[in-house]
Design a protein around this motif. Sequence first.
Motif, PDB file in Angstrom:
ATOM      1  N   MET A   1      27.814  48.292  39.451  1.00  0.00           N
ATOM      2  CA  MET A   1      28.315  47.161  38.689  1.00  0.00           C
ATOM      3  C   MET A   1      27.402  45.958  38.874  1.00  0.00           C
ATOM      4  O   MET A   1      26.644  45.890  39.822  1.00  0.00           O
ATOM      5  N   GLU A   2      27.562  45.032  37.982  1.00  0.00           N
ATOM      6  CA  GLU A   2      26.769  43.826  38.099  1.00  0.00           C
ATOM      7  C   GLU A   2      27.216  43.026  39.315  1.00  0.00           C
ATOM      8  O   GLU A   2      28.046  43.467  40.089  1.00  0.00           O
ATOM      9  N   ASN A   3      26.681  41.872  39.494  1.00  0.00           N
ATOM     10  CA  ASN A   3      26.933  41.060  40.671  1.00  0.00           C
ATOM     11  C   ASN A   3      28.279  40.333  40.573  1.00  0.00           C
ATOM     12  O   ASN A   3      28.332  39.125  40.418  1.00  0.00           O
ATOM     13  N   THR A   4      29.376  41.089  40.655  1.00  0.00           N
ATOM     14  CA  THR A   4      30.704  40.496  40.646  1.00  0.00           C
ATOM     15  C   THR A   4      31.399  40.839  41.954  1.00  0.00           C
ATOM     16  O   THR A   4      31.096  41.845  42.587  1.00  0.00           O
ATOM     17  N   SER A   5      32.337  39.994  42.327  1.00  0.00           N
ATOM     18  CA  SER A   5      33.038  40.215  43.585  1.00  0.00           C
ATOM     19  C   SER A   5      33.987  41.403  43.470  1.00  0.00           C
ATOM     20  O   SER A   5      34.401  41.804  42.382  1.00  0.00           O
ATOM     21  N   LEU A   6      34.322  41.952  44.616  1.00  0.00           N
ATOM     22  CA  LEU A   6      35.265  43.066  44.657  1.00  0.00           C
ATOM     23  C   LEU A   6      36.615  42.634  44.085  1.00  0.00           C
ATOM     24  O   LEU A   6      37.262  43.404  43.375  1.00  0.00           O
ATOM     25  N   LYS A   7      37.031  41.386  44.376  1.00  0.00           N
ATOM     26  CA  LYS A   7      38.299  40.887  43.822  1.00  0.00           C
ATOM     27  C   LYS A   7      38.276  40.882  42.304  1.00  0.00           C
ATOM     28  O   LYS A   7      39.258  41.239  41.660  1.00  0.00           O
ATOM     29  N   THR A   8      37.152  40.491  41.723  1.00  0.00           N
ATOM     30  CA  THR A   8      37.028  40.452  40.267  1.00  0.00           C
ATOM     31  C   THR A   8      37.042  41.862  39.693  1.00  0.00           C
ATOM     32  O   THR A   8      37.718  42.135  38.690  1.00  0.00           O
ATOM     33  N   GLN A   9      36.317  42.786  40.317  1.00  0.00           N
ATOM     34  CA  GLN A   9      36.302  44.172  39.861  1.00  0.00           C
ATOM     35  C   GLN A   9      37.692  44.788  39.948  1.00  0.00           C
ATOM     36  O   GLN A   9      38.138  45.474  39.022  1.00  0.00           O
ATOM     37  N   LEU A  10      38.365  44.542  41.046  1.00  0.00           N
ATOM     38  CA  LEU A  10      39.718  45.057  41.245  1.00  0.00           C
ATOM     39  C   LEU A  10      40.658  44.507  40.176  1.00  0.00           C
ATOM     40  O   LEU A  10      41.400  45.248  39.536  1.00  0.00           O
ATOM     41  N   GLY A  11      40.617  43.194  39.968  1.00  0.00           N
ATOM     42  CA  GLY A  11      41.463  42.570  38.957  1.00  0.00           C
ATOM     43  C   GLY A  11      41.188  43.095  37.563  1.00  0.00           C
ATOM     44  O   GLY A  11      42.117  43.343  36.788  1.00  0.00           O
ATOM     45  N   ASP A  12      39.904  43.277  37.244  1.00  0.00           N
ATOM     46  CA  ASP A  12      39.537  43.830  35.939  1.00  0.00           C
ATOM     47  C   ASP A  12      40.118  45.230  35.758  1.00  0.00           C
ATOM     48  O   ASP A  12      40.630  45.569  34.687  1.00  0.00           O
ATOM     49  N   ASN A  13      40.032  46.050  36.813  1.00  0.00           N
ATOM     50  CA  ASN A  13      40.576  47.413  36.739  1.00  0.00           C
ATOM     51  C   ASN A  13      42.090  47.404  36.550  1.00  0.00           C
ATOM     52  O   ASN A  13      42.630  48.156  35.739  1.00  0.00           O
ATOM     53  N   ILE A  14      42.778  46.555  37.286  1.00  0.00           N
ATOM     54  CA  ILE A  14      44.232  46.476  37.161  1.00  0.00           C
ATOM     55  C   ILE A  14      44.612  46.046  35.747  1.00  0.00           C
ATOM     56  O   ILE A  14      45.476  46.660  35.107  1.00  0.00           O
ATOM     57  N   ALA A  15      43.969  45.003  35.241  1.00  0.00           N
ATOM     58  CA  ALA A  15      44.282  44.502  33.896  1.00  0.00           C
ATOM     59  C   ALA A  15      44.001  45.573  32.841  1.00  0.00           C
ATOM     60  O   ALA A  15      44.815  45.802  31.946  1.00  0.00           O
ATOM     61  N   ARG A  16      42.846  46.221  32.944  1.00  0.00           N
ATOM     62  CA  ARG A  16      42.468  47.238  31.953  1.00  0.00           C
ATOM     63  C   ARG A  16      43.473  48.386  31.946  1.00  0.00           C
ATOM     64  O   ARG A  16      43.939  48.812  30.882  1.00  0.00           O
ATOM     65  N   LEU A  17      43.837  48.864  33.107  1.00  0.00           N
ATOM     66  CA  LEU A  17      44.772  49.986  33.187  1.00  0.00           C
ATOM     67  C   LEU A  17      46.177  49.591  32.741  1.00  0.00           C
ATOM     68  O   LEU A  17      46.877  50.386  32.120  1.00  0.00           O
ATOM     69  N   ARG A  18      46.561  48.359  33.039  1.00  0.00           N
ATOM     70  CA  ARG A  18      47.870  47.872  32.587  1.00  0.00           C
ATOM     71  C   ARG A  18      47.911  47.842  31.067  1.00  0.00           C
ATOM     72  O   ARG A  18      48.869  48.316  30.444  1.00  0.00           O
ATOM     73  N   VAL A  19      46.851  47.314  30.460  1.00  0.00           N
ATOM     74  CA  VAL A  19      46.775  47.242  28.994  1.00  0.00           C
ATOM     75  C   VAL A  19      46.753  48.645  28.390  1.00  0.00           C
ATOM     76  O   VAL A  19      47.449  48.917  27.407  1.00  0.00           O
ATOM     77  N   GLU A  20      45.957  49.546  28.969  1.00  0.00           N
ATOM     78  CA  GLU A  20      45.899  50.922  28.472  1.00  0.00           C
ATOM     79  C   GLU A  20      47.259  51.603  28.527  1.00  0.00           C
ATOM     80  O   GLU A  20      47.573  52.449  27.689  1.00  0.00           O
ATOM     81  N   ALA A  21      48.081  51.221  29.518  1.00  0.00           N
ATOM     82  CA  ALA A  21      49.416  51.797  29.649  1.00  0.00           C
ATOM     83  C   ALA A  21      50.417  51.123  28.714  1.00  0.00           C
ATOM     84  O   ALA A  21      51.572  51.539  28.626  1.00  0.00           O
ATOM     85  N   GLY A  22      49.964  50.062  28.019  1.00  0.00           N
ATOM     86  CA  GLY A  22      50.837  49.370  27.075  1.00  0.00           C
ATOM     87  C   GLY A  22      51.891  48.497  27.741  1.00  0.00           C
ATOM     88  O   GLY A  22      52.974  48.315  27.199  1.00  0.00           O
ATOM     89  N   ILE A  23      51.560  47.949  28.902  1.00  0.00           N
ATOM     90  CA  ILE A  23      52.519  47.142  29.655  1.00  0.00           C
ATOM     91  C   ILE A  23      52.080  45.686  29.622  1.00  0.00           C
ATOM     92  O   ILE A  23      50.917  45.372  29.909  1.00  0.00           O
ATOM     93  N   THR A  24      53.002  44.791  29.291  1.00  0.00           N
ATOM     94  CA  THR A  24      52.690  43.364  29.287  1.00  0.00           C
ATOM     95  C   THR A  24      52.587  42.840  30.712  1.00  0.00           C
ATOM     96  O   THR A  24      53.098  43.448  31.653  1.00  0.00           O
ATOM     97  N   GLN A  25      51.938  41.693  30.865  1.00  0.00           N
ATOM     98  CA  GLN A  25      51.859  41.075  32.190  1.00  0.00           C
ATOM     99  C   GLN A  25      53.241  40.775  32.734  1.00  0.00           C
ATOM    100  O   GLN A  25      53.513  41.002  33.910  1.00  0.00           O
ATOM    101  N   CYS A  26      54.104  40.278  31.891  1.00  0.00           N
ATOM    102  CA  CYS A  26      55.462  39.930  32.316  1.00  0.00           C
ATOM    103  C   CYS A  26      56.204  41.169  32.814  1.00  0.00           C
ATOM    104  O   CYS A  26      56.804  41.154  33.904  1.00  0.00           O
ATOM    105  N   SER A  27      56.154  42.245  32.058  1.00  0.00           N
ATOM    106  CA  SER A  27      56.834  43.479  32.449  1.00  0.00           C
ATOM    107  C   SER A  27      56.243  44.060  33.724  1.00  0.00           C
ATOM    108  O   SER A  27      56.964  44.510  34.614  1.00  0.00           O
ATOM    109  N   PHE A  28      54.918  44.064  33.812  1.00  0.00           N
ATOM    110  CA  PHE A  28      54.264  44.625  34.986  1.00  0.00           C
ATOM    111  C   PHE A  28      54.590  43.809  36.235  1.00  0.00           C
ATOM    112  O   PHE A  28      54.857  44.363  37.304  1.00  0.00           O
TER     113      PHE A  28
END
Length: 72
Positions: A1-28
């Motif tokens: 990955m590019e020069n991003t922090s582990l926290k940013t990579q982790l957050g990106d993965n969580i958001a992407r997978l949540r969206v792929e599962a069709g779950i809103t932030q509020c519901s999740f």
Amino acid sequence: MENTSLKTQLGDNIARLRVEAGITQCSFALMVGVSRQYLIDIENGRANPTVDMLERIAMTPRTAKRLTLTLI
């Protein structure tokens, strides 16, 4: 990955997978037992979630398999 922090990579993965599962932030956030703002902070790499919190996120029923395999 590019020069991003582990926290940013982790957050990106969580958001992407949540969206792929069709779950809103509020519901999740309700599923995990946190405020929507805290979830937003995690997804944007601004929070430092504990291992226990990451386990709660990973074990959310609708996303458990995919999240567990790709959180990090």
